[in-house]
Design an enzyme around this catalytic site. Sequence first.
Site, mmCIF file in Angstrom:
data_model
loop_
_atom_site.group_PDB
_atom_site.id
_atom_site.type_symbol
_atom_site.label_atom_id
_atom_site.label_comp_id
_atom_site.label_asym_id
_atom_site.label_seq_id
_atom_site.Cartn_x
_atom_site.Cartn_y
_atom_site.Cartn_z
ATOM 1 C CG ASN A 151 12.115 64.675 52.728
ATOM 2 O OD1 ASN A 151 13.218 64.191 52.997
ATOM 3 N ND2 ASN A 151 11.109 64.628 53.565
ATOM 4 C CE LYS A 174 22.264 55.633 49.527
ATOM 5 N NZ LYS A 174 21.692 56.540 48.504
ATOM 6 C CB SER A 176 18.211 60.607 48.224
ATOM 7 O OG SER A 176 17.521 60.373 47.017
ATOM 8 N N PRO A 229 9.453 50.357 53.575
ATOM 9 C CG PRO A 229 8.297 50.026 51.570
ATOM 10 C CD PRO A 229 8.506 51.025 52.659
ATOM 11 C CD GLU A 248 13.472 59.959 62.822
ATOM 12 O OE1 GLU A 248 12.250 59.936 62.575
ATOM 13 O OE2 GLU A 248 13.924 60.296 63.927
ATOM 14 C CB CYS A 282 8.636 61.816 56.874
ATOM 15 S SG CYS A 282 9.434 62.986 57.991
ATOM 16 C CD GLU A 453 17.227 61.870 62.610
ATOM 17 O OE1 GLU A 453 16.380 62.368 61.863
ATOM 18 O OE2 GLU A 453 18.378 61.535 62.245
HETATM 19 P P1 NDP Z 1 13.709 55.475 50.199
HETATM 20 O O1 NDP Z 1 13.331 54.553 51.281
HETATM 21 O O2 NDP Z 1 13.426 55.085 48.809
HETATM 22 O O3 NDP Z 1 15.283 55.767 50.264
HETATM 23 C C1 NDP Z 1 15.888 56.268 51.437
HETATM 24 C C2 NDP Z 1 17.391 56.121 51.307
HETATM 25 O O4 NDP Z 1 17.758 54.746 51.456
HETATM 26 C C3 NDP Z 1 17.930 56.544 49.946
HETATM 27 O O5 NDP Z 1 19.191 57.150 50.123
HETATM 28 C C4 NDP Z 1 18.030 55.220 49.232
HETATM 29 O O6 NDP Z 1 18.908 55.252 48.141
HETATM 30 C C5 NDP Z 1 18.527 54.339 50.345
HETATM 31 N N1 NDP Z 1 18.330 52.902 50.141
HETATM 32 C C6 NDP Z 1 17.426 52.270 49.363
HETATM 33 N N2 NDP Z 1 17.553 50.926 49.492
HETATM 34 C C7 NDP Z 1 18.546 50.703 50.377
HETATM 35 C C8 NDP Z 1 19.147 49.521 50.934
HETATM 36 N N3 NDP Z 1 18.731 48.301 50.619
HETATM 37 N N4 NDP Z 1 20.157 49.670 51.809
HETATM 38 C C9 NDP Z 1 20.578 50.907 52.179
HETATM 39 N N5 NDP Z 1 20.057 52.052 51.686
HETATM 40 C C10 NDP Z 1 19.048 51.963 50.796
HETATM 41 O O7 NDP Z 1 13.048 56.867 50.563
HETATM 42 P P2 NDP Z 1 12.950 58.188 49.679
HETATM 43 O O8 NDP Z 1 14.294 58.731 49.397
HETATM 44 O O9 NDP Z 1 12.016 57.916 48.554
HETATM 45 O O10 NDP Z 1 12.266 59.187 50.703
HETATM 46 C C11 NDP Z 1 10.915 59.169 50.950
HETATM 47 C C12 NDP Z 1 10.595 58.387 52.196
HETATM 48 O O11 NDP Z 1 11.366 58.860 53.281
HETATM 49 C C13 NDP Z 1 9.148 58.539 52.610
HETATM 50 O O12 NDP Z 1 8.627 57.310 53.020
HETATM 51 C C14 NDP Z 1 9.244 59.489 53.778
HETATM 52 O O13 NDP Z 1 8.158 59.400 54.654
HETATM 53 C C15 NDP Z 1 10.539 59.097 54.404
HETATM 54 N N6 NDP Z 1 11.064 60.177 55.234
HETATM 55 C C16 NDP Z 1 11.048 60.040 56.600
HETATM 56 C C17 NDP Z 1 11.463 61.063 57.420
HETATM 57 C C18 NDP Z 1 11.471 60.921 58.910
HETATM 58 O O14 NDP Z 1 12.202 61.656 59.562
HETATM 59 N N7 NDP Z 1 10.713 60.011 59.500
HETATM 60 C C19 NDP Z 1 11.896 62.347 56.845
HETATM 61 C C20 NDP Z 1 11.926 62.365 55.429
HETATM 62 C C21 NDP Z 1 11.500 61.320 54.656
HETATM 63 P P3 NDP Z 1 18.396 55.815 46.722
HETATM 64 O O15 NDP Z 1 17.071 56.437 46.887
HETATM 65 O O16 NDP Z 1 19.439 56.780 46.356
HETATM 66 O O17 NDP Z 1 18.304 54.643 45.826
#
Ligand code: NDP
Length: 479
Positions: A151, A174, A176, A229, A248, A282, A453
């Site tokens: 995002n 890394k 997204s 998750p 986060e 988020c 952060e």
């Molecule tokens: P995801 O949890 O799907 O992915 C987050 C990142 O983790 C991506 O780069 C993803 O790779 C990577 N990832 C996935 N599986 C693994 C693993 N097993 N080991 C290491 N890395 C992994 O989140 P989204 O990208 O869909 O983002 C949305 C989510 O992020 C929402 O829940 C939102 O609330 C949260 N968020 C939280 C924020 C905060 O500051 N608290 C701010 C912004 C978002 P890839 O997706 O490339 O497969």
Amino acid sequence: MSAQPAASLWIDGAPTEGQGAVLAVRYPYTGEVIATLLEATPAQVAQACAAAAAAQPAWAALRPVDRARVLSRAAAIIRDRAEDLARLETLDTGKPIQETRVADWPSGADALEYFAGLGPTLTGQMIPLGDDWAYTRREALGVVAAIGAWNYPSQIACWKAAPALIMGNAVVFKPSEETPLGALQLAAILAEAGLPPGLFNVVQGGGAVGAALVGDARVAKVSLTGSVPTGRRVYAAAAEGMRHVTMELGGKSPLIVFDDASLDDAVGAAMLGNFYSSGQVCSNGTRVFVQRGLHDAFLARLAERVSTIVSGDPLDERTQFGPIVSPAQAGRIRAAIAAGQAEGARLVCGGPGQGAFVPPTVLADATDAMTVATDEIFGPVMTVLAFDTEAEAIARANATIYGLAAGVFTRDLARAHRVVAALQAGTCWINAYNLTPVEMPFGATKMSGLGRENSAAAIEAYSQVKTVYVGMGAVDAPY
Ligand code: NDP
């Protein structure tokens, strides 16, 4: 339209082509492929970690002002190239240019400036112990594995890189796989600003690449922005190596509007806290609790104002509301809206939309048990819930696994402070919502994560304290 970078990865100070699977980067508004990248292989992830580990000790040994100068220069470059960077962020994410001009890279530059200023002021402690004494050294952790959500890709990269680098760490980032372009720009900008090779690396790919990075033995700390998750999986993997973590994660944050609130301010904040970035934020206040006396007026004013939101081409500067990052995510949001309606929530405005667009959607007459009130949707879907008393609002607001953020709107300041004190959330706003300036800590409680952060609090997350006891006299041994 092309946004093809020089190469897919950035390793050891240079653009490096990936050797893994093809990653097509699409402009969410049209679906057009704007760049074709190659993911990192496990060997390339290891190569990035090795480069980071090799470069880190000399960087940590510099004077903090020398590290700070690099961050300041990078911030200045970002500000100079603001328009190009905003445009690239819009292509990568689909967010309106009127947002990416003010929120994404500018917030990243703020972080670089803030930590450049703060870093050189940090010192250890001197602890008198009679004739003996002790002192503390605040030291770098080593290699930081940083993983971002889609995002705010460039802001997330800067928010993690700035405190990590100023404290003398090296970073392997890394992004997204949905939004891989901004981090490569940051790598190039940091290099141009004088960052030595190896200190900020970018690897591309999905969860498997992230998992390989988190599992690399050279990684001392993992900082993840993502869903709950994923956070659970990454935290567990990090625990294997006793690595430090910052998590986060997601939320389902409450925004509580009391009868005495300014109606237009509360409606405006609820819209900002649900529809900015097409709701892909988020900390959004997706459960809007409105006190019974204001409830109907709130919904009427909200529907009226939502109807004026201009959606369309994100590159048109009049556009206020853009597409969702991917068709898959748009589909998940539509399914959540349909589930809410099936459970009995009333659609006040919005609805499924089509293609990549899901319009600003408001669901009313909802109850706390409905999935639209319990599950994070990560899209432009606001659920409005009526309440009667302050105690009831607090109890219902806290009845969630999440604890990222919360907001209160009231003109009664004593009540505002009393309520935020009772809310289980890492970041709270009174008569405001979703403002996250770098000067204040940002983070979560409960399942929404841990660590902070921004602000001086982030220093704790990217460094460790070494204690040194200094014996000044003879050693008094009983043997
Ligand atoms: P995801 O949890 O799907 O992915 C987050 C990142 O983790 C991506 O780069 C993803 O790779 C990577 N990832 C996935 N599986 C693994 C693993 N097993 N080991 C290491 N890395 C992994 O989140 P989204 O990208 O869909 O983002 C949305 C989510 O992020 C929402 O829940 C939102 O609330 C949260 N968020 C939280 C924020 C905060 O500051 N608290 C701010 C912004 C978002 P890839 O997706 O490339 O497969």
